[in-house]
Design an enzyme around this catalytic site. Structure first.
Site, PDB file in Angstrom:
ATOM      1  N   GLY A 111       0.818  -1.215   0.000  1.00 58.54           N
ATOM      2  CA  GLY A 111       0.000   0.000   0.000  1.00 58.54           C
ATOM      3  C   GLY A 111       0.841   1.248   0.000  1.00 58.54           C
ATOM      4  N   ASN A 112       0.183   2.376   0.198  1.00 55.04           N
ATOM      5  CA  ASN A 112       0.889   3.652   0.278  1.00 55.04           C
ATOM      6  C   ASN A 112       0.232   4.508   1.352  1.00 55.04           C
ATOM      7  OD1 ASN A 112      -1.209   5.501  -1.011  1.00 55.04           O
ATOM      8  ND2 ASN A 112      -0.963   3.948  -2.605  1.00 55.04           N
ATOM      9  N   ARG A 113       0.831   5.677   1.627  1.00 53.75           N
ATOM     10  CA  ARG A 113       0.404   6.455   2.776  1.00 53.75           C
ATOM     11  C   ARG A 113      -0.658   7.511   2.447  1.00 53.75           C
ATOM     12  NH1 ARG A 113       4.631   9.255   4.475  1.00 53.75           N
ATOM     13  NH2 ARG A 113       3.521   9.760   6.361  1.00 53.75           N
ATOM     14  N   SER A 114      -1.305   7.393   1.318  1.00 54.19           N
ATOM     15  CA  SER A 114      -2.366   8.348   1.006  1.00 54.19           C
ATOM     16  C   SER A 114      -3.534   8.183   1.975  1.00 54.19           C
ATOM     17  CB  SER A 114      -2.863   8.130  -0.426  1.00 54.19           C
ATOM     18  OG  SER A 114      -3.948   8.983  -0.675  1.00 54.19           O
TER      19      SER A 114
END
Ligand code: C5P
Length: 224
Positions: free
Chosen positions: A29-32
Site C-alpha cells: 500500500g501507500n500512505r495516502s
C-alpha cells in the site's frame, strides 16, 4: 453559501490509496489518507456538482450524502472510475494508485516457515488509469491528474510535472510535494496546477479544503 458554479456538472473524483494483495491478510500500500480527494468531493458537492467519489481505503470517514464507490485495488479503481467517467464533465484522479501489483496472489497466508530468510516478490505493472481516461475522453470533458513527488526543488518538481503531464495527456496536473510529513496525511497542502501547455495556472497553500476550492476554480474555468 458557496457559489453554485458547478451546478448541473457531473464530476468523478478518486481518493485514497490502492492496496494490492499479496495473500488473504497482506497488501502493498501507500500512505495516502484520501483527505484531499474527499475535500474535493465535499467542495464540488457544495458548489452544486453531482459527484461520484471512487474511494480506495480512506483513512477518514466516507462523507455522508456523496455517492461513493468503494474499491480496494488499482484494477478495481480502474473499472469503477472508467464506468463513472461516462458522460462526466470532469474526472479528478486524486487517488494514489499503485504502479505495480504482486504477479500472483496466494490463496493462503505466506508462511516464513515455508519461505526462509529471504522472500522475493515479483510485481507486474498496473495500467496507467489517468492516461487511459485522457486517451478516451470525450469532447469537452476535463481530465485532471495529480503528481505527488518527493522532489524538494520547486523548479525540478515543475519539470517533473511537465513531463508527467505530457506523458499522461491530461488537461491539468496538480503538483504537490509529498514526504514523511508533507502531503498525504497532513491537514494542509501546497500545490501548483499546470495546464496542458505546462503553464502554471494556479497556486494554492492552505487547508486541503481551500486547496480543493482552487482546484475547482480551475475546473470551472476549464469547462468554460
Ligand atoms: O505516474 P504517477 O503515479 O506519478 O501519476 C500520478 C497520477 O496518475 C495521479 O493522478 C494518479 O491518480 C494517476 N495514476 C493512475 N494510474 C496509475 C498510477 C497513477 O491513474 N497506475
Amino acid at each position: 453559501g458557496p457559489a453554485r458554479d458547478l451546478s448541473g456538472r457531473r464530476i468523478v473524483i478518486t481518493a485514497g490509496g490502492t492496496r494490492e494483495p499479496l495473500d488473504p491478510v497482506r497488501f502493498l500500500g501507500n500512505r495516502s489518507s484520501g483527505k484531499q480527494g474527499v475535500r474535493l468531493a465535499e467542495a464540488a458537492t457544495a458548489r452544486g456538482a453531482s459527484v461520484v467519489l471512487v474511494a480506495a481505503n480512506l483513512e477518514i470517514p466516507v462523507p455522508a450524502g456523496i455517492e461513493t464507490r468503494l474499491v480496494g485495488t488499482a484494477l478495481e479503481l480502474q473499472s469503477a472510475v472508467t464506468e463513472a467517467a461516462v458522460g462526466a464533465d470532469a474526472v479528478i484522479m486524486a487517488a494514489a494508485v499503485a504502479d505495480y501489483r504482486p504477479a500472483t496472489v496466494r490463496g493462503d497466508k505466506i508462511k516464513k516457515e515455508d519461505v526462509g530468510d529471504t522472500l522475493t516478490l515479483e510485481l507486474v505493472r498496473n495500467p496507467d488509469i489517468l492516461a487511459g481516461l485522457a486517451a478516451a475522453k470525450t469532447a469537452g470533458q476535463l481530465v485532471i491528474g495529480f503528481a505527488a513527488e518527493t522532489e524538494a526543488d520547486p523548479d525540478r518538481l515543475l519539470s517533473l510535472g511537465r513531463e508527467k503531464l505530457a506523458r499522461k495527456g491530461c488537461d491539468y496536473l496538480v503538483l504537490n510535494r509529498v514526504g514523511w510529513t508533507e502531503g498525504f496525511a497532513a491537514e494542509r497542502n501546497e500545490v501548483r496546477i499546470i495546464d496542458s501547455a505546462g503553464v502554471i495556472v494556479a497556486e494554492a497553500a492552505g487547508t486541503k479544503m481551500s486547496v480543493a476550492g482552487r482546484i475547482l476554480d480551475v475546473v470551472v474555468t476549464g469547462l468554460g
